[in-house]
Design an enzyme around this catalytic site. Structure first.
Site, mmCIF file in Angstrom:
data_model
loop_
_atom_site.group_PDB
_atom_site.id
_atom_site.type_symbol
_atom_site.label_atom_id
_atom_site.label_comp_id
_atom_site.label_asym_id
_atom_site.label_seq_id
_atom_site.Cartn_x
_atom_site.Cartn_y
_atom_site.Cartn_z
ATOM 1 N N SER A 134 0.813 -1.215 0.000
ATOM 2 C CA SER A 134 0.000 0.000 0.000
ATOM 3 C C SER A 134 0.848 1.266 0.000
ATOM 4 C CB SER A 134 -0.970 -0.020 1.184
ATOM 5 O OG SER A 134 -1.888 1.047 1.093
ATOM 6 N N HIS A 135 0.712 2.057 1.049
ATOM 7 C CA HIS A 135 1.349 3.372 1.127
ATOM 8 C C HIS A 135 2.748 3.308 1.727
ATOM 9 C CE1 HIS A 135 -0.667 2.347 4.821
ATOM 10 N NE2 HIS A 135 0.130 3.150 5.469
ATOM 11 N N ASP A 300 -1.897 6.939 -3.456
ATOM 12 C CA ASP A 300 -0.793 6.260 -2.794
ATOM 13 C C ASP A 300 -0.166 5.176 -3.661
ATOM 14 O OD1 ASP A 300 -2.975 4.514 -2.617
ATOM 15 O OD2 ASP A 300 -2.236 3.602 -0.772
ATOM 16 N N ASP A 302 -0.507 1.886 -4.021
ATOM 17 C CA ASP A 302 -1.323 0.898 -4.738
ATOM 18 C C ASP A 302 -2.648 1.455 -5.233
ATOM 19 O OD1 ASP A 302 -2.441 1.058 -2.136
ATOM 20 O OD2 ASP A 302 -3.274 -0.956 -2.319
ATOM 21 N N ASP A 304 -5.317 2.953 -3.624
ATOM 22 C CA ASP A 304 -6.597 2.898 -2.910
ATOM 23 C C ASP A 304 -6.825 4.079 -1.978
ATOM 24 O OD1 ASP A 304 -4.829 2.206 -0.905
ATOM 25 O OD2 ASP A 304 -5.828 0.326 -0.358
ATOM 26 N N ARG A 305 -5.840 4.976 -1.850
ATOM 27 C CA ARG A 305 -6.007 6.158 -1.001
ATOM 28 C C ARG A 305 -5.983 7.423 -1.865
ATOM 29 N NH1 ARG A 305 -2.937 5.283 4.782
ATOM 30 N NH2 ARG A 305 -3.579 3.117 5.110
ATOM 31 N N LYS A 400 -11.311 0.324 -1.274
ATOM 32 C CA LYS A 400 -11.318 1.778 -1.373
ATOM 33 C C LYS A 400 -10.626 2.166 -2.671
ATOM 34 C CE LYS A 400 -7.617 1.521 2.011
ATOM 35 N NZ LYS A 400 -7.368 1.575 3.456
#
Length: 596
Positions: A134-135, A300, A302, A304-305, A400
Site C-alpha cells: 500500500s502506502h 498512494d 497501490d 486505494d487512497r 477503497k
C-alpha cells in the site's frame, strides 16, 4: 528424493509420480517461518524477509492450500514495487502445480488495488493475489506485501486469513512446475505449464468502469470552459496510479501533460513515501501553493487512497466522504441506483453520520478494515463509505478507490458550477456550503510511526485498565494553554457485531468520550512492517449555528486544548518516547492556509 545446488545451498525436492496435465510437479521440502500471519492488508514485511529461501513460496503455497485452487481462475496484480516481477513468476510456478486453471495478470505485474478488485468482479474470477504494501515505502531495503482477495473483489475475511496462517505454521513442502518465465510485458494469452495466463492492459478495464460511473462529458466541458481559472494537478507519487491518471485526465479529459506529475510508476516510488497526506505528499502541496492551482489530488502506492488539496484548502478524508455522500445525486451511478446506506470506520469523524440523518439513510460505524464495508455492500445496505486514513469508496468495487474519489470530486465540482454559472465553485466554496448546512467536525490525527512495541502496549494497557476500573469516569482535566475544562463521560473499547454475519470484532480501539461530545480515540495500527504505529484521533463538533467565522477557523487552534488533555490522560509522550508525532493530519481553515 533429489537435490540440486542453488546459490550454494542444497535444495531438496521430490518428483511426484503424478503429473499436472503432463507437466512434472516437484515438491520442495521446507519448514515453517514464524510470524506469517496476514492482517487486514495481507502479509507485510521487509523485502529482505520475503527474499529468504522458501519464505515467499511458503506463504503462497499456504494461500493455495487455503482455497480451492484446482480449476480456479485467479487475478495477479500489484503496485509494481521492488520484488514484484519475481514474485509473479513464483505464483505462476506454484499455482500451476496446484491446479490453477487460469491466471489473469496485469501487464508488467501492475494492477492497482481498485483495478484488481474490478477485474476480479468483471471476469468472475475466484479471487486474486495482490503484491502490495500500500502506502509503505518500496525498494530493496523497504517493504513488500502479499494480499489475497476473494471472489467479491474484496480483502479476504478473517476466516480465510486465519486458515492461511494455520497452514503457514505446519507447512512441510510446496509444489512447483518449472517452465520458462512468462513475459509480463506482452499483452495476450500464453501458457505456464498447463495453466492459461492472460496478460491484460492494466488500465483499460478500470477506465471503462469509471466512464460508466461519472459524467465525463460534464467534467470535460467544465474543465475546458474554465481552463484559465480552474487548473488541476494530480501527483502519482511514483505509485501505481500514474498510468491511470494519464489515461483519464490527459487522454480522456484532454488536460495538458502539466496536469500530472510523478506519474511514472517506479519500484522504489522514486525514493519517496507514497502516502497521500500533507507530510509525504509535499511535492503536491508545494506546487499547488506556488502556482495557485485550484484543484490538487494525490494517490498512494497501490491506488486505494487519495488526498484532495487545493490552494489553501485541504479536505480531511472525513469531510471528503461526507461531501461526496451529500452530492451523490449528481453522479450518474447513484442517480441510477440510488444510495442504499452510508458508513465510516470508527476513528473517522461523524460528518457522514449527519448527512445520513438529514437524508434519512441507514448508516454504520465499523472497525478499520475495508472488509467490514464489503459485507454491508454485498448485502445491499451500503453505497458510500470512507476511512479517515485517506480511504474513500463505494459499492462499485470492494476496495477503497483513490482515483474514484478524485473523479467524484471533479464530477461534484462540475455539477455545482453548472448550478451556479455566475460563481466559480471550488474546494473552499464546497466546504463552506457543507459547514453552513451540517456544521463542522474539527478533526486531527497524530501518527507515531515505528515506536517501541513495549511502550505502545503499555499505553494500551493503561487505557484498558481505566476501562475495567472506570477510574477516569467523570474526571475533569484542564488544558494549561487554553484553560478549557474537559470532563470524561466514558472510556470504552470499541467492539463491533457485524449485522450481516453476526461476527464480533473486539479491541478495535480505545475511545475517550467527553461530556461535550468531543472524543479521542487511540489505536494500534497493523499496516507497517517494523515496530508499532500508534494513532491518536481527536474530534470536536461545532454546529452550523456557530456561524461562518467559527466554522472556517483553524483546526490546530480549535483542538489545542483537547489534544493537550488527550496526551496527559494517556501519558503518550512518556510511553512512546516521542515529543512530536511523525505525521499530523488536520483539516484546514476554509479561508486558506494549512497546518501540518
Amino acid at each position: 528424493m533429489c537435490s540440486m545446488i542453488k546459490e550454494d545451498k542444497c535444495v531438496s525436492f521430490e518428483v511426484t509420480p503424478l503429473t499436472s496435465m503432463g507437466y512434472q510437479v516437484k515438491e520442495i521440502s521446507t519448514k515453517p517461518f514464524d510470524g506469517q500471519k496476514p492482517g487486514t492488508s495481507g502479509l507485510r514485511k521487509r523485502v529482505k524477509v520475503f527474499q529468504q529461501e522458501h519464505y515467499t513460496e511458503n506463504f503462497i503455497q499456504a494461500i493455495f492450500d487455503s482455497i480451492k485452487a484446482d480449476g480456479a481462475t485467479l487475478v495477479i496484480g500489484g503496485d509494481g514495487r521492488y520484488f514484484s516481477p519475481e514474485t509473479v513468476q513464483t505464483i505462476l510456478k506454484i499455482g500451476s502445480a496446484n491446479g490453477v486453471k487460469k491466471f489473469i495478470v496485469g501487464k508488467d505485474s501492475i494492477l492497482s488495488t481498485p483495478a484488481a478488485s474490478n477485474v476480479i468482479r468483471k471476469y468472475k474470477a475466484d479471487g486474486g493475489i495482490l503484491l502490495t504494501a500500500s502506502h509503505n515505502p518500496g525498494g530493496p531495503n523497504n517493504d513488500f506485501g502479499i494480499k489475497y482477495n476473494v471472489s467479491n473483489g474484496g480483502p479476504a475475511p478473517e476466516n480465510v486469513t486465519n486458515k492461511i496462517y494455520e497452514f503457514t505454521k505446519t507447512i512441510q513442502k510446496y509444489k512447483v512446475i518449472e517452465a520458462d518465465p512468462v513475459d509480463l510485458s506482452v499483452i495476450g494469452k500464453t501458457k505456464y505449464g498447463p495453466t492459461e495466463v492472460q496478460i491484460i492492459d492494466s488500465v483499460a478495464d478500470y477506465v471503462e468502469l469509471l466512464q460508466g460511473i461519472f459524467d465525463f462529458q460534464l467534467i470535460k466541458d467544465f474543465l475546458q470552459n474554465n481552463a484559465g481559472s480552474f487548473r488541476i494537478l494530480f501527483d502519482g507519487l511514483h505509485g501505481v496510479t500514474g498510468p491511470y491518471a494519464r489515461a483519464i485526465l490527459v487522454n480522456t479529459l484532454g488536460l495538458p501533460e502539466a496536469s500530472i506529475q510523478n506519474c511514472v510508476a517506479l519500484p522504489d516510488f522514486g525514493g519517496g513515501h507514497p502516502d497521500p497526506n500533507l507530510t509525504y505528499a509535499h511535492s503536491l502541496v508545494e506546487v499547488v501553493e506556488a502556482k495557485n492551482i485550484q484543484f490538487g489530488a494525490a494517490s498512494d502506492g497501490d491506488g486505494d487512497r487519495n488526498m484532495i488539496y487545493g490552494k489553501g484548502a485541504f479536505v480531511t478524508p472525513s469531510d471528503s466522504v461526507a461531501i461526496i455522500a451529500d452530492w451523490a445525486h449528481v453522479i450518474p451511478y447513484f442517480k441510477k441506483g440510488g444510495v442504499k446506506g452510508l458508513a465510516r470506520s470508527m476513528p473517522t469523524s461523524k460528518a457522514i453520520d449527519l448527512v445520513a440523518q438529514k437524508k434519512g439513510l441507514e448508516y454504520f460505524e465499523v472497525p478499520t478494515g475495508w472488509k467490514f464495508f464489503g459485507n454491508l455492500m454485498d448485502a445491499g445496505r451500503l453505497s458510500i463509505c470512507g476511512e479517515e486514513s485517506f480511504g474513500t469508496g463505494s459499492d462499485h468495487i470492494r476496495e477503497k478507490d483513490g482515483i474514484w474519489a478524485i473523479m467524484a470530486w471533479l464530477n461534484i465540482i462540475a455539477a455545482a458550477n453548472k448550478e451556479s454559472p455566475n460563481e466559480l465553485i471550488g474546494i473552499k466554496e464546497l466546504l463552506k456550503k457543507h459547514y453552513a448546512v451540517y456544521g463542522r467536525s474539527f478533526f486531527s490525527r497524530y501518527d507515531y510511526e515505528e515506536v517501541s512495541s513495549e511502550g505502545a502496549n503499555k499505553l494500551v494497557a493503561l487505557l484498558d485498565g481505566a476501562i475495567t476500573s472506570s477510574s477516569l469516569a467523570n474526571k475533569t482535566y484542564k488544558s494549561k494553554s487554553t484553560n478549557q475544562n474537559f470532563t470524561i463521560a466514558s472510556v470504552t473499547s470499541f467492539s463491533y457485531t457485524d449485522p450481516i454475519d453476526s461476527s464480533v470484532s473486539k479491541n478495535q480501539g480505545q475511545v475517550v468520550l467527553f461530556g461535550d461530545g468531543s472524543r479521542v480515540v487511540f489505536r494500534l495500527s497493523g499496516t507497517g512492517s517494523a515496530g508499532a504505529t500508534v494513532r491518536l484521533y481527536v474530534e470536536r463538533y461545532v454546529g452550523p449555528e456557530a456561524g461562518e467565522k467559527v466554522l472556517v477557523g483553524d483546526t490546530a487552534e480549535g483542538l489545542k486544548g483537547l489534544i493537550e488533555v488527550a496526551l496527559e490522560i494517556s501519558n503518550l509522550k512518556e510511553f512512546l518516547g516521542r515529543d512530536e508525532p511523525t505525521v499530523i493530519t488536520v483539516s484546514t481553515s476554509a479561508e486558506g492556509g494549512f497546518s501540518c
